[in-house]
Design a protein around this motif. Sequence first.
Motif, PDB file in Angstrom:
ATOM      1  N   THR A  54       0.844  -1.195   0.000  1.00 36.58           N
ATOM      2  CA  THR A  54       0.000   0.000   0.000  1.00 36.58           C
ATOM      3  C   THR A  54       0.880   1.246   0.000  1.00 36.58           C
ATOM      4  O   THR A  54       0.643   2.183  -0.774  1.00 36.58           O
ATOM      5  CB  THR A  54      -0.931   0.003   1.231  1.00 36.58           C
ATOM      6  N   LEU A  58       0.883   3.992  -3.022  1.00 36.75           N
ATOM      7  CA  LEU A  58       0.545   5.383  -2.742  1.00 36.75           C
ATOM      8  C   LEU A  58       1.707   6.312  -3.096  1.00 36.75           C
ATOM      9  O   LEU A  58       1.490   7.393  -3.641  1.00 36.75           O
ATOM     10  CB  LEU A  58       0.127   5.554  -1.277  1.00 36.75           C
ATOM     11  N   PHE A  61       1.738   6.892  -6.726  1.00 37.47           N
ATOM     12  CA  PHE A  61       0.711   7.854  -7.138  1.00 37.47           C
ATOM     13  C   PHE A  61       1.012   9.274  -6.669  1.00 37.47           C
ATOM     14  O   PHE A  61       0.183  10.167  -6.829  1.00 37.47           O
ATOM     15  CB  PHE A  61      -0.666   7.424  -6.636  1.00 37.47           C
ATOM     16  N   LEU A 132      -5.720  -2.652  -4.039  1.00 38.94           N
ATOM     17  CA  LEU A 132      -6.184  -1.431  -4.712  1.00 38.94           C
ATOM     18  C   LEU A 132      -7.305  -0.763  -3.915  1.00 38.94           C
ATOM     19  O   LEU A 132      -7.390   0.470  -3.862  1.00 38.94           O
ATOM     20  CB  LEU A 132      -6.645  -1.753  -6.132  1.00 38.94           C
ATOM     21  N   ARG A 133      -8.140  -1.576  -3.289  1.00 38.26           N
ATOM     22  CA  ARG A 133      -9.213  -1.052  -2.436  1.00 38.26           C
ATOM     23  C   ARG A 133      -8.633  -0.227  -1.291  1.00 38.26           C
ATOM     24  O   ARG A 133      -9.097   0.880  -1.005  1.00 38.26           O
ATOM     25  CB  ARG A 133     -10.025  -2.234  -1.892  1.00 38.26           C
ATOM     26  N   VAL A 135      -5.682   1.229  -1.203  1.00 34.35           N
ATOM     27  CA  VAL A 135      -5.047   2.428  -1.764  1.00 34.35           C
ATOM     28  C   VAL A 135      -6.100   3.493  -2.069  1.00 34.35           C
ATOM     29  O   VAL A 135      -5.958   4.658  -1.678  1.00 34.35           O
ATOM     30  CB  VAL A 135      -4.222   2.072  -3.027  1.00 34.35           C
ATOM     31  N   VAL A 136      -7.160   3.103  -2.777  1.00 33.74           N
ATOM     32  CA  VAL A 136      -8.202   4.070  -3.132  1.00 33.74           C
ATOM     33  C   VAL A 136      -8.935   4.556  -1.879  1.00 33.74           C
ATOM     34  O   VAL A 136      -9.269   5.746  -1.759  1.00 33.74           O
ATOM     35  CB  VAL A 136      -9.179   3.467  -4.171  1.00 33.74           C
ATOM     36  N   SER A 138      -7.598   4.872   1.059  1.00 31.50           N
ATOM     37  CA  SER A 138      -6.672   5.810   1.696  1.00 31.50           C
ATOM     38  C   SER A 138      -6.731   7.179   1.026  1.00 31.50           C
ATOM     39  O   SER A 138      -6.766   8.217   1.708  1.00 31.50           O
ATOM     40  CB  SER A 138      -5.243   5.273   1.634  1.00 31.50           C
ATOM     41  N   ILE A 139      -6.756   7.187  -0.291  1.00 28.98           N
ATOM     42  CA  ILE A 139      -6.859   8.457  -1.027  1.00 28.98           C
ATOM     43  C   ILE A 139      -8.198   9.127  -0.699  1.00 28.98           C
ATOM     44  O   ILE A 139      -8.260  10.342  -0.466  1.00 28.98           O
ATOM     45  CB  ILE A 139      -6.684   8.222  -2.545  1.00 28.98           C
ATOM     46  N   GLY A 140      -9.275   8.320  -0.668  1.00 30.67           N
ATOM     47  CA  GLY A 140     -10.584   8.867  -0.314  1.00 30.67           C
ATOM     48  C   GLY A 140     -10.614   9.433   1.092  1.00 30.67           C
ATOM     49  O   GLY A 140     -11.166  10.517   1.325  1.00 30.67           O
ATOM     50  N   PHE A 156     -16.283   0.260   0.188  1.00 31.42           N
ATOM     51  CA  PHE A 156     -15.151  -0.611  -0.099  1.00 31.42           C
ATOM     52  C   PHE A 156     -15.358  -2.069   0.311  1.00 31.42           C
ATOM     53  O   PHE A 156     -14.915  -2.959  -0.405  1.00 31.42           O
ATOM     54  CB  PHE A 156     -13.865   0.003   0.445  1.00 31.42           C
TER      55      PHE A 156
END
Length: 183
Positions: A54, A58, A61, A132-133, A135-136, A138-140, A156
């Motif tokens: 993760t 991140l 990205f 990926l869940r 990671v996304v 975390s960004i959210g 999620f």
Amino acid sequence: MKALFIKYKSVLKFILTFLLVYAVLSLGYKFYLQWSDGSKFYPDYMTHLVAKQTESLLNTFGYNTQVLPHPDEPSMKLMLNGKYLARIIEGCNSISVIILFISFVVAFSGKLKTTFLYILAGSVLVYIVNLLRIVVLSIGLHHYPEYSEFLHTVVFPGIIYGMVFLLWILWVNRFSNLKKKNA
């Protein structure tokens, strides 16, 4: 009573096989967690691996990410831009979901080679989608902290369990012995 057993033999076989496989794999996983000493990979190897992957994704990205062992509990702290964002716990490593997936596929088994390959491919897919869940998520959480509860408890989990459900449907309709019996 015997007539009921004969009539529902396939249902009973599915339930018993599912429960047996689930119990054996869950017990094995429980022992794995108990015997993980956490000295090299804290809190356990799989959770540590998911946390590090993760962090790597991140960072790829463009987020300044760091994961650190949590000092007070068996988890990894996820730091984003120097700020504590979330913790990655044992339940985040997708192993429990993979155990559920495997138990269902074995309970609706097909040919040995097909079953093994589907379990392998499906488990890898579940692991990747779970990563990926996280990671996304975390960004959210970073950009929309006001939606943290909804993202973490509804959106999620729905993604990961929805994907497992679709894999089950694909398995039953394309590869399992049930398909062959109904053809």
